[in-house]
Design a protein around this motif. Structure first.
Motif, PDB file in Angstrom:
ATOM      1  N   ALA A  36       6.276  35.911 -23.118  1.00 42.30           N
ATOM      2  CA  ALA A  36       7.004  34.046 -22.272  1.00 42.30           C
ATOM      3  C   ALA A  36       5.886  33.866 -21.582  1.00 42.30           C
ATOM      4  O   ALA A  36       5.400  32.528 -20.436  1.00 42.30           O
ATOM      5  N   PRO A  37       5.302  34.373 -20.562  1.00 40.98           N
ATOM      6  CA  PRO A  37       4.685  34.199 -19.672  1.00 40.98           C
ATOM      7  C   PRO A  37       3.031  33.828 -20.190  1.00 40.98           C
ATOM      8  O   PRO A  37       2.419  32.738 -19.407  1.00 40.98           O
ATOM      9  N   MET A  38       2.750  34.010 -20.777  1.00 43.04           N
ATOM     10  CA  MET A  38       0.897  33.428 -21.829  1.00 43.04           C
ATOM     11  C   MET A  38       1.544  31.860 -22.504  1.00 43.04           C
ATOM     12  O   MET A  38       1.022  31.424 -22.532  1.00 43.04           O
ATOM     13  N   GLN A  39       2.924  32.206 -22.747  1.00 39.15           N
ATOM     14  CA  GLN A  39       3.364  31.226 -23.188  1.00 39.15           C
ATOM     15  C   GLN A  39       3.113  29.290 -22.442  1.00 39.15           C
ATOM     16  O   GLN A  39       3.026  28.648 -22.276  1.00 39.15           O
ATOM     17  N   LYS A  40       3.501  29.866 -21.329  1.00 39.24           N
ATOM     18  CA  LYS A  40       3.887  29.345 -20.198  1.00 39.24           C
ATOM     19  C   LYS A  40       2.425  28.768 -19.564  1.00 39.24           C
ATOM     20  O   LYS A  40       1.593  28.178 -19.423  1.00 39.24           O
ATOM     21  N   ILE A  41       1.423  30.112 -19.317  1.00 41.62           N
ATOM     22  CA  ILE A  41       0.003  29.915 -19.518  1.00 41.62           C
ATOM     23  C   ILE A  41      -1.061  28.710 -19.887  1.00 41.62           C
ATOM     24  O   ILE A  41      -1.814  28.013 -19.209  1.00 41.62           O
ATOM     25  N   ALA A  42      -0.473  29.527 -21.280  1.00 41.93           N
ATOM     26  CA  ALA A  42      -1.123  28.334 -22.452  1.00 41.93           C
ATOM     27  C   ALA A  42      -1.117  26.909 -21.978  1.00 41.93           C
ATOM     28  O   ALA A  42      -1.924  25.888 -22.384  1.00 41.93           O
ATOM     29  N   ALA A  43       0.090  26.903 -21.607  1.00 42.77           N
ATOM     30  CA  ALA A  43       0.748  25.003 -21.546  1.00 42.77           C
ATOM     31  C   ALA A  43       0.306  24.742 -20.252  1.00 42.77           C
ATOM     32  O   ALA A  43      -0.615  23.762 -20.116  1.00 42.77           O
ATOM     33  N   GLU A  44       0.050  25.968 -19.042  1.00 45.82           N
ATOM     34  CA  GLU A  44      -1.048  24.861 -17.940  1.00 45.82           C
ATOM     35  C   GLU A  44      -2.318  24.819 -18.214  1.00 45.82           C
ATOM     36  O   GLU A  44      -2.958  24.183 -17.586  1.00 45.82           O
ATOM     37  N   PHE A  45      -2.971  26.009 -18.889  1.00 50.86           N
ATOM     38  CA  PHE A  45      -4.181  26.043 -19.389  1.00 50.86           C
ATOM     39  C   PHE A  45      -5.009  25.105 -19.653  1.00 50.86           C
ATOM     40  O   PHE A  45      -6.015  23.715 -19.643  1.00 50.86           O
ATOM     41  N   GLU A  46      -3.565  24.018 -21.324  1.00 50.14           N
ATOM     42  CA  GLU A  46      -4.279  23.212 -22.163  1.00 50.14           C
ATOM     43  C   GLU A  46      -3.952  21.581 -20.752  1.00 50.14           C
ATOM     44  O   GLU A  46      -4.972  21.307 -21.188  1.00 50.14           O
ATOM     45  N   LYS A  47      -3.186  21.667 -20.412  1.00 53.73           N
ATOM     46  CA  LYS A  47      -2.870  20.693 -19.353  1.00 53.73           C
ATOM     47  C   LYS A  47      -4.326  20.390 -18.384  1.00 53.73           C
ATOM     48  O   LYS A  47      -5.048  19.183 -18.402  1.00 53.73           O
ATOM     49  N   ASP A  48      -4.678  21.909 -17.639  1.00 56.35           N
ATOM     50  CA  ASP A  48      -5.551  21.595 -16.679  1.00 56.35           C
ATOM     51  C   ASP A  48      -7.159  21.391 -17.472  1.00 56.35           C
ATOM     52  O   ASP A  48      -8.117  20.943 -17.161  1.00 56.35           O
ATOM     53  N   THR A  49      -7.364  21.951 -18.588  1.00 47.50           N
ATOM     54  CA  THR A  49      -8.505  22.409 -18.810  1.00 47.50           C
ATOM     55  C   THR A  49      -8.866  21.543 -20.797  1.00 47.50           C
ATOM     56  O   THR A  49      -9.888  21.624 -20.713  1.00 47.50           O
ATOM     57  N   GLY A  50      -7.820  21.115 -21.430  1.00 42.52           N
ATOM     58  CA  GLY A  50      -8.052  20.148 -21.992  1.00 42.52           C
ATOM     59  C   GLY A  50      -8.287  21.477 -23.479  1.00 42.52           C
ATOM     60  O   GLY A  50      -8.151  20.972 -25.122  1.00 42.52           O
ATOM     61  N   HIS A  51      -8.908  22.557 -23.231  1.00 41.16           N
ATOM     62  CA  HIS A  51      -8.674  23.493 -24.150  1.00 41.16           C
ATOM     63  C   HIS A  51      -7.432  24.088 -24.706  1.00 41.16           C
ATOM     64  O   HIS A  51      -6.406  23.948 -24.306  1.00 41.16           O
ATOM     65  N   LYS A  52      -7.233  24.646 -25.445  1.00 40.31           N
ATOM     66  CA  LYS A  52      -6.187  24.601 -26.898  1.00 40.31           C
ATOM     67  C   LYS A  52      -6.502  26.479 -27.190  1.00 40.31           C
ATOM     68  O   LYS A  52      -6.894  27.059 -27.439  1.00 40.31           O
ATOM     69  N   ALA A  53      -5.229  27.217 -26.390  1.00 41.07           N
ATOM     70  CA  ALA A  53      -5.289  28.689 -26.464  1.00 41.07           C
ATOM     71  C   ALA A  53      -3.990  29.103 -27.579  1.00 41.07           C
ATOM     72  O   ALA A  53      -3.147  28.645 -27.550  1.00 41.07           O
ATOM     73  N   LEU A  54      -4.616  29.379 -29.197  1.00 42.75           N
ATOM     74  CA  LEU A  54      -3.792  29.493 -29.974  1.00 42.75           C
ATOM     75  C   LEU A  54      -3.400  31.183 -29.859  1.00 42.75           C
ATOM     76  O   LEU A  54      -4.074  32.036 -29.876  1.00 42.75           O
ATOM     77  N   LEU A  55      -2.031  31.012 -29.707  1.00 44.43           N
ATOM     78  CA  LEU A  55      -1.159  32.199 -29.283  1.00 44.43           C
ATOM     79  C   LEU A  55      -0.859  33.107 -30.522  1.00 44.43           C
ATOM     80  O   LEU A  55       0.296  32.616 -31.025  1.00 44.43           O
ATOM     81  N   ALA A  56      -1.058  34.591 -30.810  1.00 49.97           N
ATOM     82  CA  ALA A  56      -0.816  34.901 -31.439  1.00 49.97           C
ATOM     83  C   ALA A  56      -0.032  36.676 -31.106  1.00 49.97           C
ATOM     84  O   ALA A  56      -0.874  37.081 -30.636  1.00 49.97           O
ATOM     85  N   PHE A  57       1.385  37.161 -31.462  1.00 46.61           N
ATOM     86  CA  PHE A  57       2.276  38.003 -30.800  1.00 46.61           C
ATOM     87  C   PHE A  57       2.573  39.217 -31.684  1.00 46.61           C
ATOM     88  O   PHE A  57       2.419  39.050 -32.486  1.00 46.61           O
ATOM     89  N   GLY A  58       1.577  40.766 -30.744  1.00 45.33           N
ATOM     90  CA  GLY A  58       2.424  41.577 -31.609  1.00 45.33           C
ATOM     91  C   GLY A  58       2.126  42.480 -31.128  1.00 45.33           C
ATOM     92  O   GLY A  58       1.811  42.988 -29.713  1.00 45.33           O
ATOM     93  N   ALA A  59       2.128  44.129 -31.852  1.00 48.12           N
ATOM     94  CA  ALA A  59       2.049  45.136 -30.984  1.00 48.12           C
ATOM     95  C   ALA A  59       0.623  45.442 -31.316  1.00 48.12           C
ATOM     96  O   ALA A  59      -0.429  44.967 -31.695  1.00 48.12           O
ATOM     97  N   THR A  60       0.123  46.376 -29.493  1.00 42.98           N
ATOM     98  CA  THR A  60      -1.369  45.878 -29.435  1.00 42.98           C
ATOM     99  C   THR A  60      -1.991  46.549 -30.277  1.00 42.98           C
ATOM    100  O   THR A  60      -3.091  46.820 -30.312  1.00 42.98           O
ATOM    101  N   GLY A  61      -2.002  47.630 -30.488  1.00 40.50           N
ATOM    102  CA  GLY A  61      -1.707  49.454 -31.834  1.00 40.50           C
ATOM    103  C   GLY A  61      -2.198  48.288 -33.087  1.00 40.50           C
ATOM    104  O   GLY A  61      -3.354  47.938 -33.802  1.00 40.50           O
ATOM    105  N   LYS A  62      -1.496  47.220 -33.177  1.00 40.81           N
ATOM    106  CA  LYS A  62      -1.517  46.719 -34.730  1.00 40.81           C
ATOM    107  C   LYS A  62      -2.680  45.861 -34.239  1.00 40.81           C
ATOM    108  O   LYS A  62      -3.575  45.259 -35.406  1.00 40.81           O
ATOM    109  N   PHE A  63      -3.043  45.077 -32.776  1.00 40.28           N
ATOM    110  CA  PHE A  63      -4.089  43.794 -33.289  1.00 40.28           C
ATOM    111  C   PHE A  63      -5.276  44.956 -32.576  1.00 40.28           C
ATOM    112  O   PHE A  63      -6.509  44.558 -33.244  1.00 40.28           O
ATOM    113  N   TYR A  64      -5.579  46.334 -32.726  1.00 38.62           N
ATOM    114  CA  TYR A  64      -6.889  47.328 -32.783  1.00 38.62           C
ATOM    115  C   TYR A  64      -6.792  47.175 -34.061  1.00 38.62           C
ATOM    116  O   TYR A  64      -8.066  46.406 -34.221  1.00 38.62           O
TER     117      TYR A  64
END
Lengths: 251, 224
Positions: A36-64
């Motif tokens: 939830a916080p990252m979705q908000k941060i990504a939206a603000e980040f895109e608004k402020d910088t124009g860069h787009k963050a593509l987010l994937a959510f999951g378990a840390t061990g799985k991402f590793y």
């Protein structure tokens, strides 16, 4: 950059900046508890910088496991400090880019009001069928939940009632649908603006588990991506910090 | 080579597939029989409903099952009222989910077998004063035997190969809901590749042998 003004103008401006190539996309792996916080941060980040963050959510061990097998993520926001450190020592992350972006809190939560008392006595009484946790093998919040039950000497008694979500979001979903009466989730999942959003909860005292320091790191794939660096700086910034704290994380 | 948890997962998977196949043969036969013989305008509707699990993603089935079987869903209310508790996270819950998920794999081969027999043998049996039940068991079942075998093999194999629905409503409980496919996923996620290889290799071999058996039968008897 001002964010006021007509949406049309902002849109045109955004389209124009995209076209001249100053903005980019950055692929980010995000621990499920930080959804939830990252979705908000990504939206603000895109608004402020124009860069787009593509987010994937999951378990840390799985991402590793995915990163070790060539996943295209440029930035990794883990649910622990161990995994990013391991990635750095194994050459899969940019040295020196690690930092703590949040310190998480574990809560025992039920969707039912009044079900969980503020001392966690409900655990000892054991009047429930299912207690949901995240997979302790891959999700740090799941591993910490097991530590709590162990330190309370309740693990053996509760083991048969444990149901395991693939990550902390699935554990939350088992509880929110009522299929599990209660479970261990991240405070950020059930709290917003300093208040419990619904149900009842026991904030697990810090001495019952290790502090959940959540570290972020720029991955080897993001080494030459300016957008990756920009995102990391943005997360360290005031605006993002305020968002992170509003979800009950310490910093 | 195989740990105790792996063996428990294999045993659970075989148990789940056996129970599910038995239930599906009992429930699927009348459905297939009706679909094969009816001229009702609901035939198309029921046929399409039965085929739905073929095309729906497991996430859709898993999501609706979690809600429907949960304590606030209609089925969950019923099972609680009956004193059974709720079905998610239980073996019975997995049986219900698997039966739904594998339904077309049993009904469709049976329906095709029944259609291939046609009405003629039954009409003959009727002129010999055989009751409908009698002629079903002495005429239809022997004639449709290859269809029953195909249906049982497909129903069993498809249940063994189930993953997404179990992941969504199972809760990953050892000896109750942690089937082989979920156990493999767990091993892979935890980078336990050696353990994953043993189970995944076994699964590959099993599935190949099942299909080999099925196709060599088909080679002899055409589809049914």
């Amino acid at each position: 950059m001002k964010t006021q003004g007509s949406p049309l103008l902002a849109g045109l401006l955004f389209a124009a900046t995209s076209m001249v190539g100053h903005t980019a996309e950055v692929q980010v792996a995000v621990a499920a508890n930080f959804t939830a916080p990252m979705q908000k941060i990504a939206a603000e980040f895109e608004k402020d910088t124009g860069h787009k963050a593509l987010l994937a959510f999951g378990a840390t061990g799985k991402f590793y496991a995915q990163i070790k097998n060539g996943a295209p993520f440029a930035v990794f926001l883990a649910a622990d400090e161990k995994t990013p450190a391991t990635l750095e020592s194994e050459g899969d992350a940019v040295p020196g880019s690690r930092f703590t972006y949040a310190i998480g809190t574990l809560v025992l939560w039920s969707a039912k009001p009044g079900f969980v008392d503020d001392q966690g006595a409900v655990l000892k009484k054991g009047e429930f069928q299912h207690l949901a946790i995240a997979n302790p093998k891959t999700a740090p919040y799941g591993a910490e939940a097991i530590k709590v039950l162990t330190r309370l000497s309740l693990l053996d008694a509760i083991q048969p009632k444990l149901v395991t979500g693939e990550n902390i979001s699935q554990a939350y979903q088992f509880i929110v649908t009522g299929n599990a009466e209660l479970g261990f989730v991240a405070l950020s999942q059930v709290m917003f603006d300093g208040k419990l959003s619904s149900g009842s909860a026991w904030i697990v005292p810090a001495d019952l588990h290790d502090p959940i320091r959540q570290d972020a790191v720029i991955l080897a794939k993001g080494k030459d991506q300016p957008a990756a660096k920009a995102l990391v700086e943005y997360i360290k910034g005031k605006k993002a910090t305020a968002i992170i704290q509003s979800y009950g994380y310490n910093l | 080579m195989l740990s105790a948890v792996d063996l428990a997962a294999i045993w659970l998977t075989l148990k789940l597939a056996t129970v599910t196949t038995a239930i599906l043969l009992i429930v699927g036969t009348p459905i297939a029989w009706w679909l094969a013989g009816t001229r009702s305008r609901f035939k198309v509707l029921i046929g399409a409903l039965v085929a739905l699990p073929l095309v729906l993603p497991p996430s859709v089935i898993g999501f609706y099952l979690l809600i429907t079987l949960g304590p606030h869903g209609p089925v969950g209310q019923l099972t609680q009222w009956l004193g059974w508790g709720i079905l998610p996270f239980t073996f019975a819950g997995l049986v219900v989910a698997s039966a739904l998920y594998s339904l077309p794999f049993v009904v469709q081969p049976l329906q095709q077998a029944f259609e291939a027999i046609g009405p003629r043998p039954l009409e003959v049996a009727a002129t010999l004063r055989a009751s409908p039940w009698d002629s079903f068991f002495t005429v239809v079942v022997p004639l449709a035997k290859p269809g029953f075998i195909t249906a049982a093999i497909l129903g069993f194999a498809h249940t063994v190969g189930e993953f997404g629905v179990v992941l969504m409503i199972g809760g990953n409980i050892p000896e109750k809901t942690r089937v082989v496919s979920v156990q493999i996923y767990d091993h892979v996620e935890a980078l336990e590749y050696a353990e994953a290889h043993t189970l995944a290799g076994g699964m590959l071999l099993f599935s190949f042998l099942v299909l080999l058996a099925l196709y060599s039968r088909k080679g002899r008897n055409a589809w049914t």
